[in-house]
Every structure is written in structure tokens, then in C-alpha cells.
Design a protein around this motif. Structure first.
Motif, mmCIF file in Angstrom:
data_model
loop_
_atom_site.group_PDB
_atom_site.id
_atom_site.type_symbol
_atom_site.label_atom_id
_atom_site.label_comp_id
_atom_site.label_asym_id
_atom_site.label_seq_id
_atom_site.Cartn_x
_atom_site.Cartn_y
_atom_site.Cartn_z
ATOM 1 N N VAL A 6 0.674 -1.360 0.006
ATOM 2 C CA VAL A 6 0.020 0.107 0.125
ATOM 3 C C VAL A 6 0.895 1.187 0.040
ATOM 4 C CG1 VAL A 6 -1.799 1.222 1.253
ATOM 5 C CG2 VAL A 6 -1.876 -1.171 1.161
ATOM 6 N N ASP A 7 0.453 2.228 -0.528
ATOM 7 C CA ASP A 7 1.101 3.595 -0.880
ATOM 8 C C ASP A 7 0.817 4.150 0.718
ATOM 9 O OD1 ASP A 7 2.073 6.142 -0.785
ATOM 10 O OD2 ASP A 7 0.899 6.620 -2.618
ATOM 11 N N ARG A 9 1.561 6.863 1.880
ATOM 12 C CA ARG A 9 1.295 8.316 2.139
ATOM 13 C C ARG A 9 -0.312 8.394 2.444
ATOM 14 N NH1 ARG A 9 3.624 10.244 -3.372
ATOM 15 N NH2 ARG A 9 2.443 8.434 -4.014
ATOM 16 N N LYS A 10 -0.993 7.322 2.460
ATOM 17 C CA LYS A 10 -2.330 7.372 2.802
ATOM 18 C C LYS A 10 -2.434 7.468 4.312
ATOM 19 C CE LYS A 10 -4.065 3.771 -0.595
ATOM 20 N NZ LYS A 10 -4.699 4.821 -1.802
ATOM 21 N N SER A 37 4.576 -1.138 3.158
ATOM 22 C CA SER A 37 4.854 -0.164 1.945
ATOM 23 C C SER A 37 5.295 -1.180 0.677
ATOM 24 C CB SER A 37 6.111 0.705 2.475
ATOM 25 O OG SER A 37 7.500 0.103 2.652
ATOM 26 N N ARG A 38 5.596 -0.302 -0.272
ATOM 27 C CA ARG A 38 5.873 -1.134 -1.615
ATOM 28 C C ARG A 38 7.347 -1.751 -1.353
ATOM 29 N NH1 ARG A 38 1.843 -0.401 -4.801
ATOM 30 N NH2 ARG A 38 0.507 1.523 -4.610
#
Length: 108
Positions: A6-7, A9-10, A37-38
Motif C-alpha cells: 500500500v502507498d 502516504r495514505k 509499504s511497497r
């Protein structure tokens, strides 16, 4: 825990939306949702406590969260001790620890 990266930054709203849309789960239902994170260097945890959301993040200063389950499903259920080991050690598969438990209260 979400299988798909998941990104991170959300924020709360973006992760709650991810729970509803990708995991088909109700973010108000009470469990702790964990996202990676990725690059695998950070995780976020989202939980609703009846009054509001809690959002926590752990970013490793070195290395990556190596252990992450693979599945054709969008999410995997973890036992509480597995989530604790993931957060503390970063790799559930390499830690040899007994599940956490609480003793029965013997005081009367």
C-alpha cells in the motif's frame, strides 16, 4: 493484514477506504489492519476503538520487513502474537517464541 503493498502516504481515510474497497472489510469492525509499504521498509496499523481511529507507523532504520504472506486472497488473518512478532521483530518466520498469553486471575 493486507497482502498487497500500500502507498503509505495514505492517512486514516485512505487506509479505511482501502479496507472497504480492496479487503472488503469494515474498518469500523474492530480488528487491527496492518499494511506494508511497497519497498517493505515500513508498516502502518489502523484500528477503530469505538470512538475514533488509531494509526501507527513503524519505519525500519535498516533492512526490510522480510516476512509477508502470499495469498490469492486480498488479506490474511493473523493471530495476535503473530502481529506482535511482526511489529517487534519484522520477520515472524525467523522468531522462535511462544504465543503471548495472560494468566488467569487467581485473586479473589
Amino acid at each position: 493484514m493486507a497482502i498487497e503493498p500500500v502507498d503509505l502516504r495514505k492517512g486514516i481515510d485512505g487506509l479505511a477506504r482501502f479496507c472497504r474497497e480492496k479487503l472488503t472489510a469494515d474498518p469500523f469492525s474492530g480488528p487491527l489492519f496492518i499494511f506494508r509499504s511497497r519497498r517493505g521498509t515500513a508498516i502502518k496499523a489502523l484500528a477503530y476503538d469505538g470512538q475514533g481511529y488509531w494509526l501507527a507507523q513503524k519505519r525500519l532504520s535498516k533492512g526490510r520487513f522480510r516476512w509477508w504472506p502470499e495469498s490469492s486472497e486480498p488479506a490474511k488473518l493473523l493471530e495476535a502474537y503473530e502481529a506482535q512478532l511482526l511489529i517487534v521483530a519484522g520477520d515472524v518466520s525467523r522468531v522462535r517464541a511462544a504465543p503471548m498469553w495472560r494468566p488467569v486471575n487467581t485473586l479473589k
